[in-house]
Every structure is written in structure tokens, then in C-alpha cells.
Write a protein that holds these residues in place. Structure first.
Motif, PDB file in Angstrom:
ATOM      1  N   ASP A  44      10.179   3.027   4.341  1.00 16.09           N
ATOM      2  CA  ASP A  44      10.554   2.186   5.482  1.00 16.09           C
ATOM      3  C   ASP A  44      10.057   2.757   6.803  1.00 16.09           C
ATOM      4  O   ASP A  44      10.174   2.118   7.851  1.00 16.09           O
ATOM      5  CB  ASP A  44      12.072   2.018   5.531  1.00 16.09           C
ATOM      6  N   LYS A  45       9.498   3.958   6.760  1.00 16.60           N
ATOM      7  CA  LYS A  45       8.962   4.591   7.961  1.00 16.60           C
ATOM      8  C   LYS A  45       7.499   4.183   8.158  1.00 16.60           C
ATOM      9  O   LYS A  45       6.752   4.035   7.210  1.00 16.60           O
ATOM     10  CB  LYS A  45       9.044   6.124   7.846  1.00 16.60           C
ATOM     11  N   ALA A  46       7.114   4.029   9.424  1.00 13.34           N
ATOM     12  CA  ALA A  46       5.760   3.569   9.745  1.00 13.34           C
ATOM     13  C   ALA A  46       4.684   4.524   9.229  1.00 13.34           C
ATOM     14  O   ALA A  46       3.612   4.088   8.800  1.00 13.34           O
ATOM     15  CB  ALA A  46       5.611   3.393  11.256  1.00 13.34           C
ATOM     16  N   PHE A  47       4.963   5.832   9.253  1.00 14.22           N
ATOM     17  CA  PHE A  47       3.937   6.799   8.843  1.00 14.22           C
ATOM     18  C   PHE A  47       3.633   6.765   7.349  1.00 14.22           C
ATOM     19  O   PHE A  47       2.674   7.381   6.893  1.00 14.22           O
ATOM     20  CB  PHE A  47       4.326   8.217   9.277  1.00 14.22           C
ATOM     21  N   SER A  48       4.453   6.060   6.574  1.00 10.94           N
ATOM     22  CA  SER A  48       4.206   5.969   5.126  1.00 10.94           C
ATOM     23  C   SER A  48       3.232   4.841   4.778  1.00 10.94           C
ATOM     24  O   SER A  48       2.808   4.722   3.626  1.00 10.94           O
ATOM     25  CB  SER A  48       5.524   5.742   4.383  1.00 10.94           C
ATOM     26  N   THR A  49       2.873   4.023   5.757  1.00  9.38           N
ATOM     27  CA  THR A  49       2.030   2.840   5.517  1.00  9.38           C
ATOM     28  C   THR A  49       0.735   3.123   4.747  1.00  9.38           C
ATOM     29  O   THR A  49       0.415   2.394   3.804  1.00  9.38           O
ATOM     30  CB  THR A  49       1.694   2.141   6.843  1.00  9.38           C
ATOM     31  N   GLN A  53       1.067   0.990   1.401  1.00  5.19           N
ATOM     32  CA  GLN A  53       0.198  -0.188   1.374  1.00  5.19           C
ATOM     33  C   GLN A  53      -1.104   0.054   0.600  1.00  5.19           C
ATOM     34  O   GLN A  53      -1.921  -0.836   0.479  1.00  5.19           O
ATOM     35  CB  GLN A  53      -0.119  -0.642   2.802  1.00  5.19           C
TER      36      GLN A  53
END
Length: 208
Positions: A44-49, A53
């Protein structure tokens, strides 16, 4: 566009630090496995995108793909071929958070079954396993090459999966540019290879 950035960065890594990648491959496998697990947990954290993805995994796999289509003898081809095994393994490791996330979402009835992505992922598993030198040694050269030919099916499935499931229009354009250019280059490479083989055969017949 993040895929394009990763492709460039990983390409430069292969060219200038290929020896480092090969020398420390086990450390990289372990490190990326730990990070991939963390990225899935923190999805859910942006840095995991890039992991969730599948952008980083796609970048690794694209360089594995394009290595086989580049001009024989070129510096870039030599560099990419030198880390092709390592990039293939890292590509699978870093695509795991993406595959796991969407398989769980399908299982929970949140999305439709991503058939092309799932088939492609399942086909990646034996290629991932046989990429390790210890496993490859147990196979004959002929059987290993036959298994590796499945990679072309994976590339086509991956392309379809990306075109169907792109999130932004700019990503669609990027995927089309990357994959169409690969298919064109690969076809041209194989045609040239076939012609060279025919010429060698013809010359051998003449010398008899």
C-alpha cells in the motif's frame, strides 16, 4: 515511463558492472528476494510500486529478451548476454510480488482471471528453476535449449497481458515501442542467421 528508466539503468549496470553482477549473483538473489517480500507486505506504500506493479521485473525480462535480438558481436549484446542468466533470475524474483498480489485479488473475486499473465507466469517457473547452474548441469544441452524456446511464448503472452492491462496511456505507448521493436529486431536477426547458415552449407557442399 518508469520501465524505460529501469531498462536504461539496468542496461548500464550490465555494460559497466557486469562482472560485479556475476560475482555477487547469490547475494543479489537473496537481497532482491528479501526486498520483494517486504514490498509485497508494504504494497500500500508508494515506494512498493515498481515491485507490486511488476515494472522492475518487466525491465529485467526485457533486457533478457532484447539481448537475443541485438547485433552479434556488439558491446551491448556481449554485456547483456553476460548477465542474461542473472537478470532472468532477478526478473522472476522481482515479478513475484506483482503475480502474488493479482492472483490473490482474483481468488478473492476482486478482479477477472488474468489468463495471459497467469499462463506466462506459470511458464516462467521451469525457466527460472533451470536458470540456476546446478540445475542446468542435470539437463542435456538439447533438452535445455528446447525448454528455453518456451521463452518466446512467454514474451508474446507478456505483451498481450501488458496491452490488455496497461494503467496509463503513456505506458501503452511504451509497451508498444519496446515490444514491437523487439519483435522486428528478433525476426530480422533470425532471417540473417538463417541466410548465413544457408551460405555456410552451400560453401561446404562446394568444397566437397
Amino acid at each position: 515511463m518508469i520501465v524505460a528508466i529501469f531498462v536504461v539503468l539496468l542496461g548500464l549496470l550490465a555494460i559497466y558492472k557486469g562482472k560485479f553482477v556475476r560475482k555477487h549473483n547469490l547475494k543479489l538473489y537473496i537481497g532482491f528476494t528479501v526486498v520483494s517480500v517486504l514490498m509485497f507486505v508494504l504494497q500500500d506504500k508508494a515506494f512498493s510500486t515498481p515491485f507490486v506493479q511488476g515494472f522492475l521485473g518487466l525491465s529485467f525480462y526485457y533486457l533478457v529478451m532484447i539481448a537475443g535480438a541485438l547485433k552479434k558481436g556488439s558491446k551491448v549484446k556481449k554485456s547483456l548476454m553476460g548477465v542474461r542468466r542473472e537478470y532472468s533470475i532477478l526478473g522472476f524474483i522481482t515479478v513475484l510480488p506483482h503475480a502474488t498480489k493479482y492472483l490473490l485479488e482474483w481468488f478473492n473475486g476482486e478482479i477477472e482471471f488474468p489468463i495471459y499473465g497467469v499462463i506466462g507466469f506459470v511458464l516462467m517457473i521451469p525457466l527460472f528453476i533451470t536458470s540456476f547452474q546446478s540445475i542446468r548441469k542435470l539437463m542435456t544441452q538439447k533438452s535445455w535449449k528446447r525448454l528455453q524456446s518456451v521463452a518466446y511464448v512467454i514474451y508474446i503472452l507478456l505483451f498481450i497481458h501488458l496491452i490488455i492491462n496497461y494503467t496509463e496511456r503513456i505506458n501503452l505507448v511504451l509497451y508498444l515501442v519496446l515490444f514491437v521493436s523487439y519483435f522486428v529486431m528478433k525476426i530480422a536477426f533470425e532471417i540473417k542467421k538463417a541466410k548465413e547458415k544457408q551460405m555456410c552449407s552451400a560453401m561446404k557442399k562446394q568444397t566437397k
